[in-house]
Enzyme design. Structure first.
Site, PDB file in Angstrom:
ATOM      1  N   SER A   1       0.787  -1.235   0.000  1.00  0.00           N
ATOM      2  CA  SER A   1       0.000   0.000   0.000  1.00  0.00           C
ATOM      3  C   SER A   1       0.818   1.284   0.000  1.00  0.00           C
ATOM      4  O   SER A   1       0.258   2.365  -0.126  1.00  0.00           O
ATOM      5  CB  SER A   1      -0.961   0.013   1.196  1.00  0.00           C
ATOM      6  OG  SER A   1      -0.251   0.074   2.412  1.00  0.00           O
TER       7      SER A   1
ATOM      8  N   LYS B   1      -5.477   4.884   8.528  1.00  0.00           N
ATOM      9  CA  LYS B   1      -4.368   5.638   7.931  1.00  0.00           C
ATOM     10  C   LYS B   1      -4.643   7.140   7.971  1.00  0.00           C
ATOM     11  O   LYS B   1      -3.730   7.937   8.211  1.00  0.00           O
ATOM     12  CB  LYS B   1      -4.125   5.147   6.506  1.00  0.00           C
ATOM     13  CG  LYS B   1      -3.606   3.720   6.475  1.00  0.00           C
ATOM     14  CD  LYS B   1      -3.295   3.228   5.078  1.00  0.00           C
ATOM     15  CE  LYS B   1      -2.699   1.827   5.151  1.00  0.00           C
ATOM     16  NZ  LYS B   1      -2.269   1.314   3.840  1.00  0.00           N
TER      17      LYS B   1
END
Length: 344
Positions: free
Chosen positions: A251, A296
């Site tokens: 990611s 996140k």
């Protein structure tokens, strides 16, 4: 005048003592169950630290440029020992998510197996980020001798038609040098359109026409093959070393590519801002979705970041999670560069 005190029988006093001991032991056991014993098959996604990507990338053999701002990759911490008390607390915290073990670890795999896969995905994301950034800076794209079919997917168009070991050398008459070339050529079609492949099989060239379908995990057109490169060659012209430690998974691909581009480009991509983001990076620069975007965003906000770059598919969830950060939807590496250059 004397007062007589009636003594309880000894058996009664013993019974009372054991009752008190049982209550204490029950309370201790309940405490351990609530606060000390992990619930089976439940994990928690927690905000992880945001890391300055510039500090994680070392470049040799080329001059590099500093920036006034910073680019951050974002992470998710996975708690595999969730107690009942933590389950209650995490369920009430919008920055945390309770998930089942099956949502994290594929069936038939162990946590160690998953970690091994994620380390490999991290290495691949670094390779792709380097390729995308350096080609954007003017390096020649990768070359090769076609796209090798590793496997076909059951019940998709290639199944029973193409074979493992076949090499795709052209799509619709256009030469294919790499697996990326083949994937781009197929996905350029609409779902339901026909695509013509020239295949090298046992030293002979054969042509096949297949109808594309929507992929299981994407709306893009696919034919149902997994591919690898044949005689892949790419000269980066620079030595790049990624120091990511225990960070794993794919990611960070977008942020790796932006940070490398920024280091080797005289302009300041950050414009003095603190910019975080997430998203996989494809060989063609496409930014793919990831998991844990809410965590996140929370990690980026804790770092005091100004802007969060999110894959298009994850942008709505990121915006819902954001409090004091601007979330920008990003579809490709070029989109991100264009947005940041205009901003700066």
């Amino acid at each position: 005048m004397r007062h007589l005190t009636t003594m309880r029988p000894l058996p009664y006093r013993r019974q009372l003592l054991w009752r008190r001991i049982a209550i204490v032991l029950g309370a201790v056991l309940l405490f351990l169950l609530v606060f000390g014993v992990p619930l089976p098959s439940l994990y928690a996604f927690l905000p992880g630290p945001a890391r300055d990507v510039g500090r994680l990338i070392n470049v040799s053999d080329k001059p590099t440029f500093s920036s006034e701002g910073k680019l951050y990759l974002t992470t998710v911490r996975v708690d595999t020992q969730v107690t009942f008390a933590e389950w209650v607390a995490d369920s009430l915290d919008p920055d945390r998510s309770i998930v089942t073990k099956g949502q994290v670890i594929p069936r038939g795999q162990s946590l160690e197996d998953l970690e091994k896969v994620q380390r490999a995905e991290m290495q691949e994301s670094q390779r792709l980020a380097q390729e995308v950034a350096l080609v954007a800076l003017g390096r020649q794209p990768p070359s090769g001798d076609g796209a090798l079919i590793e496997t076909t997917v059951e019940e998709l168009p290639a199944d029973g038609v193409l074979r493992p070991g076949d090499v795709i050398v052209s799509v619709d008459g256009r030469p294919v040098q790499t697996a990326c070339d083949a994937g781009q050529a197929v996905s350029a079609h609409g779902v339901g359109e026909r695509v013509t492949l020239q295949i090298r099989r046992a030293g002979e060239l054969e042509a096949f026409e297949l109808e594309t379908v929507a992929g299981p995990d994407t709306d893009a057109a696919v034919i149902g093959v997994s591919l690898s490169d044949v005689n892949y060659d790419f000269d980066p012209g620079v030595t790049v070393d990624f120091k990511t430690g225990h960070i794993a998974g794919p990611s960070a691909g977008l942020m790796f590519s932006l940070a490398l581009y920024d280091k080797l480009n005289a302009g300041d991509l950050t414009g003095g801002r603190r910019i975080a983001g997430t998203g996989t990076i494809g060989c063609d620069g496409e930014v793919g979705p990831i998991g844990g975007v809410e965590q996140k965003v929370a990690g980026a906000e804790a770092e005091g970041v100004d802007i969060f770059l999110a894959p298009t598919a994850d942008a709505p969830a990121a915006r819902r999670a954001a409090n004091d950060i601007d979330v920008v939807s990003i579809a490709t590496f070029d989109d991100a560069v264009e947005y940041l250059e205009e901003l700066s």
